[in-house]
Every structure is written in structure tokens, then in C-alpha cells.
Design a protein around this motif. Sequence first.
Motif, short mmCIF file in Angstrom:
data_model
loop_
_atom_site.label_atom_id
_atom_site.label_comp_id
_atom_site.label_asym_id
_atom_site.label_seq_id
_atom_site.Cartn_x
_atom_site.Cartn_y
_atom_site.Cartn_z
N ARG A 81 -21.17 -10.62 -10.37
CA ARG A 81 -22.54 -10.21 -10.64
C ARG A 81 -23.53 -11.32 -10.26
NH1 ARG A 81 -22.87 -9.30 -16.64
NH2 ARG A 81 -21.96 -7.26 -16.18
N GLY A 82 -24.70 -10.93 -9.82
CA GLY A 82 -25.73 -11.92 -9.56
C GLY A 82 -26.90 -11.32 -8.79
N GLN A 83 -28.02 -12.01 -8.87
CA GLN A 83 -29.20 -11.60 -8.11
C GLN A 83 -29.18 -12.25 -6.74
OE1 GLN A 83 -32.89 -12.68 -9.98
NE2 GLN A 83 -33.12 -10.67 -10.91
N SER A 84 -29.88 -11.61 -5.81
CA SER A 84 -30.10 -12.25 -4.52
C SER A 84 -31.49 -11.92 -4.01
CB SER A 84 -29.05 -11.79 -3.49
OG SER A 84 -29.24 -10.43 -3.18
N ILE A 85 -31.92 -12.76 -3.09
CA ILE A 85 -33.08 -12.40 -2.27
C ILE A 85 -32.47 -11.76 -1.02
CG2 ILE A 85 -34.90 -13.33 -0.78
CD1 ILE A 85 -35.69 -13.20 -3.71
N ALA A 86 -32.84 -10.52 -0.81
CA ALA A 86 -32.21 -9.73 0.26
C ALA A 86 -33.27 -9.03 1.08
CB ALA A 86 -31.25 -8.72 -0.37
N GLN A 87 -32.82 -8.56 2.22
CA GLN A 87 -33.74 -7.82 3.07
C GLN A 87 -33.19 -6.41 3.28
OE1 GLN A 87 -34.38 -9.30 7.06
NE2 GLN A 87 -36.60 -9.01 6.86
N VAL A 88 -34.06 -5.46 3.24
CA VAL A 88 -33.65 -4.07 3.46
C VAL A 88 -33.28 -3.90 4.94
CG1 VAL A 88 -34.38 -1.65 3.40
CG2 VAL A 88 -35.08 -3.23 1.57
N VAL A 89 -32.08 -3.36 5.17
CA VAL A 89 -31.60 -3.15 6.54
C VAL A 89 -31.77 -1.69 6.93
CG1 VAL A 89 -29.56 -3.25 8.02
CG2 VAL A 89 -29.96 -5.06 6.34
N SER A 90 -31.33 -0.80 6.08
CA SER A 90 -31.58 0.62 6.35
C SER A 90 -31.86 1.36 5.06
CB SER A 90 -30.44 1.25 7.14
OG SER A 90 -29.19 0.82 6.69
N VAL A 91 -32.54 2.49 5.22
CA VAL A 91 -33.12 3.19 4.08
C VAL A 91 -32.64 4.64 4.09
CG1 VAL A 91 -35.30 3.84 2.96
CG2 VAL A 91 -35.16 1.71 4.27
N GLY A 92 -32.13 5.12 2.94
CA GLY A 92 -31.76 6.52 2.82
C GLY A 92 -32.98 7.41 2.94
N THR A 93 -32.77 8.62 3.38
CA THR A 93 -33.91 9.49 3.74
C THR A 93 -34.89 9.70 2.58
OG1 THR A 93 -32.42 11.33 3.29
CG2 THR A 93 -32.77 10.75 5.61
N SER A 94 -34.36 9.84 1.36
CA SER A 94 -35.30 10.15 0.28
C SER A 94 -36.08 8.91 -0.21
CB SER A 94 -34.56 10.82 -0.89
OG SER A 94 -33.69 9.91 -1.49
N LEU A 95 -35.74 7.73 0.28
CA LEU A 95 -36.49 6.52 -0.11
C LEU A 95 -37.40 6.02 1.02
CD1 LEU A 95 -33.69 4.50 -1.97
CD2 LEU A 95 -35.56 5.81 -2.99
N ALA A 96 -37.47 6.80 2.09
CA ALA A 96 -38.18 6.33 3.29
C ALA A 96 -39.67 6.09 3.06
CB ALA A 96 -37.97 7.31 4.44
N SER A 97 -40.25 6.77 2.07
CA SER A 97 -41.67 6.55 1.82
C SER A 97 -41.92 5.29 1.00
CB SER A 97 -42.27 7.77 1.11
OG SER A 97 -41.59 7.96 -0.11
#
Lengths: 352, 352
Positions: free
Chosen positions: B75-91
Motif C-alpha cells: 500500500r502507498g500513495q504516489s504522484i502519478a500521471q494519467v495514461v489512459s482514461v475509461g470512456t465514462s471518465l473522459a469528461s
Amino acid sequence: MSYKQIIYSTAPDPAIDPSLTNGTFSLKTVPKPTDVPADKLLVRAHYLSLDPAMRQWLTAKRSYIAPVEIGAVMRGQSIAQVVSVGTSLASTFQPGDWVVAYSGWQEYAVLGAKEVEKVVLPPGGRPTDAMSVLGITGLTAYFGMLEVGHPREGDTVVVSGAAGATGMVAGQIAKIKGAKRVVGLAGSKDKCDFLVRELGFDAAINYKDADWRNQLKEATPEYIDVFFDNTGGEILDACLARAARDSRFVICGAISQYNVAKPQGPTSFMTVISQRVTMKGFIVFDYADKYPIAQKELASWLSEGKLKRKEHIVPGGIEGAPQALVDLYKGVNTGKMMVEVAPVSEALTAKL
Amino acid sequence: MSYKQIIYSTAPDPAIDPSLTNGTFSLKTVPKPTDVPADKLLVRAHYLSLDPAMRQWLTAKRSYIAPVEIGAVMRGQSIAQVVSVGTSLASTFQPGDWVVAYSGWQEYAVLGAKEVEKVVLPPGGRPTDAMSVLGITGLTAYFGMLEVGHPREGDTVVVSGAAGATGMVAGQIAKIKGAKRVVGLAGSKDKCDFLVRELGFDAAINYKDADWRNQLKEATPEYIDVFFDNTGGEILDACLARAARDSRFVICGAISQYNVAKPQGPTSFMTVISQRVTMKGFIVFDYADKYPIAQKELASWLSEGKLKRKEHIVPGGIEGAPQALVDLYKGVNTGKMMVEVAPVSEALTAKL
């Protein structure tokens, strides 16, 4: 005429030695004053209060009160009767008045008006109540439980040293204020039976039983919301391990630690973080401006039979005080421990 | 394509073994998903957060959070970058968005919208700030100091683990809020110099010096009004012995005790009573509804230069995380400890 004093002679290291010949205290005989200064009272002590805090008064450490000095009369409260009154106090006091006196351990004392407090008793009250359930003992339980512990309806409240003077009042107050379960920890089966049968505790655990930790667990199925601690050490530790979220740990005393060279703190300390525990130490003197309100409420509970008192009176005179103090730390008492310096039958015509 | 995960394999007993072959953790390589479900995001971790609390997550005890299960990704937090987005979260999300992600110790993660939080930075902010001074670390310092410690003007505030991520923010906040003296305890001369010279602490004490207790005494001539504790053990003890009347002891962590078989609680516990100390454990999550206000204030202090950040970034990829965690408990870091899984230079065109 002369009277006896108990003098603090030798610092305990770490245990109190009750011998009056070469122990912690010594006996001194001094002449009884024939005149009382105008602004003073001569009082006769009838009952000395024995208090767990006394051991701390013998240690020259930073504390809430200066230590007793070697060579001084041992500090302590008594229930005393006014014998003679200085001229300028004649309108306030009369011979025969009962007072709570900061007399120390001596048969007679010459005191100023600020060192005594007149005993005012509710119906059915006794002079000694003013030093126990209606005095510092009861007030300590009252403010510790209500102002620090804040028991709420539905709470599980655990009290250690529950058969001691303060503990038994603390537990009863929690019950009066609607706690769901009040559990006491005490040092004998008799004490535990007394707590449940006489005082209405929901459960009581003899911490000398081998399986006391397991009994504690079973007695606190919803964990502990308020812990009123008089003992410290292993009992505090075991209760911390049972702390409920956002629980309040009222640190009133730590009698198990007073006479040891190296005191032990709580080891299951991680629970303080994980359960967001508030541990708060308190000293009853800080609530002095609210004493009258508290005493009124305590007195009404006492009169109504909601609050029961219990005293453990050691007969035989002031010489018994050092041994009684040692016995207090051994836990021989159920209820408020006192030494009878002079029985009430020897009192002047009582004003009560 | 595949990516790496660090799996929790064997419970530490009591110390963490950083070896990835037969230690506490193991390395696993898994295929990178080609599709992202409609309600999910694929994120790439750039910086893992290393936190003292992690050791507690590996212990199957009643705590504020369930332990990590053997066989699961650490378990742990990270600083991450979004690589791809599921269709219902695209907005809501776009590739390239920086997020604070509850990703655990893995290079990539498929997460729901509730497991990430978009990074919003003030002028001059960096993505990693969202995990340190503006993230859980800063929030822990903020709420612990202000809501539990309540520093007042004229107070002496002492912080242990003061060169750690939370400690350095806690001390700076006390200073911003008008504390008279802020004293830090840290484990090296360099850390102490940093606290005084860079962060404006009034004094800093290296607890590895032989005479550190004496230094503490000298640095707190008016005793300690607020103690913000990250270490526990002997340091907590020494600070308790210096507690001022009505002082507040904020129990944030006890890093000295996490990796020992028998934790030690405070032994100078009598001071809790004599000085009416309030010791309170807290968990930052309890203040979640106030995070936005706190983050706004922290961000403005950061932008104004009143609050300084410091990070300790361990390069070399995710395999270094177990050793970095061991090093965190050794105190090698000054400031927020992070493992660089992928440098910012490898990021998608940043949205910042």
C-alpha cells in the motif's frame, strides 16, 4: 499538657519505612499551647486522611505541590474540632465546630482561618464525609469523571483502584450520569463483590487473578470509552489496549508506581494514535472555583442514596499513621482510609 | 508490455528485511493492461511516498486501518500521471493529468476515480508538493499542530523527528502562528543546521549527542507548552519531564518504536498528572472535511515563502522502495522521502 506529632524524617528509598524509631517518620511530643493568638484557632484532629498522593509529597521533584520538608510535621488533611478560638475569629468560629483542617499529622494544631473549612453536612451526613465523599476524594472523582472523562450515555467506563476512596465515587458518578457499563478493577474478590453488590458496578475484576486481562476483555465487549485511572502500570497498559476510538483516559493517579524506583509508563502506547485516545492528567485544586456546585450535587446524591460511601478507619491513635500509609499502598482498604486520632465520643459537645 | 509490482510477502519480525529475494517484499512482473474499463484510469507512478506509518500497516493488530494482506501489492500513495482514461471518465480526466494516486508500490495501476485526486498546484508548485507539503504530510502537520497542539503566542513548541517530512512542516507552522520558541529534535548535526538556518527554528538538538537531554533542558527554559511527537520512546520521555503546566502533547507518530518487538511507553508518566498534560493521538483522516481549507492556507504559505519544502528523492526505480523504507526508519532523509519510479522527464506532455 503535651501532644504528639509525626515528623517527616528520612526520604523513602523508594519504599516508606513505617517504623517510628528509624524509619521515614518519627514521633515528637510538644507542649500544647495555652494561649491562642488572636487570628488563630486551636483544633484537635479526630481523623487523619490517608491519600495515595502522599508518597509524591515526599519526593523532591517538580510536582503540583512543594514536597514536605525533612523535619516538618507530615502534611495532610484531618477532620478536626475547634477547641479554642482567637479573639478576632470569635464571630466566625466556636469551640465545638467541626472543620476540615490542613493540620498535618498531629493531635492538635494552631491554624489560621484559611487552613480550615467549616463542615456543612447534608441530612444524614457525618463529619468524616467532609473529608471523603463530600471532600477532596469525592471532588477528585467528580471533576475527573465529569470534566475530563465526559462519560456519555451508552459509554463503557472502566475505573482502576475502584474500591479506593476516589475510584468508588468515580464509578458511581459514571453510573448516575448514564454510562451503559461501569467496570471496576480492584485487588481482591471481596472488593469486587462489594463493587457489584453494594455499589451497582456492572462488573468488577480482581487484577490479582491470573486471567484478569481476559476478564477485562470480556467485560468490555465494546471497548473502553472512559478510563479513570488510579493505578497506572500494567492496568493502564491493559486498558489502553482496550481503548475505544476517541476514548478519554483520565489520569488521576498511579498508585502502582509511587513506591518503585523506576516508574513504568504505558507500553501499548501505539493505541493512543490508532484510536485517537486523549490522556489527560488533572489535579482537583484546579477546579476549586466549582467546588460548591460539585459538593451540592454530591450531597444530594448522598442524601438520595444514589451515592454510597465507605470508609476504612484505622483505630489506635496517630502513631498508626505511617503503617496505615504503607497499608494504603498495599490496598488493604475498601473506601476512604483514615486514622482515628481521637474518637468522636471524646469530642466536645458536637455542634451537629 | 509488462510492469513491476512490489508485493508484501513475509511479515517483518520485527525489522523489515529489504531483500527482494527472501525478505519482507518480493518483486513481481505483470502484463500491462491493453484496455481500461469504462469507469477506470490507467496511471503511471512517478514518485512513491515513503511514510513512517507503513510499518504499522504490516502488523495484524487493531489499528486505524486494516493491515496490508500478505500477497498484495504494498500500500502507498504516489504522484502519478494519467495514461489512459475509461470512456465514462473522459469528461473528468485526460491523459497527462497529474494525480495523487492510491496506487500502491507498482509502476502502473488501474484505479477508480475515488482512488485518485487531481493535483492542483499554487504558483511555483511542483507535482511532488501534492504528496508532501500540500498532501498528507503537510495536512498531518497542520491539523496535529493547530487542532491538537493549539500553539499560542509566547509558547515553547518542541517537535521530534523535526527534519522529517511532517516534523519540519509542523515546526514551521508553529512559528507562523506566533510560537515564541520552536525547538527541533533530529538525528544529525546537518539536519539540525538545516532546521535552524533554512527553516528558522530557534534551536535544534541532535538526539545522538551524549548530552542531548541537557541541551533540551537549556533550549526550553520555560518548559514545553506543545510537543509534536513523531518519535516516541526516550525522546517523548525527556520531553514529558520538561512539560509545562497544561501542556499539549500531540502524539503523531512513534517511529522509534515501530520496529521493536516490545514498544516502550513514556516512563516519566507522573508528569502527566502533576503538570496536567493532555496527550492526544490523532489520525489526519479524521479531518478530511477540512482538507480544502488547510490546503489553501498551506499553499499560500508556500507561495509566500513562509513555508519551505524539502524532499529526499531516492532514484533508481521501484526496486529501491524496500531499502528506502528501511532507510526512512534509520532517518537518512531530511524532508519528505520518495522513491523515483520514473523521472518527470519521462512524463507525457505535462498538463502543468
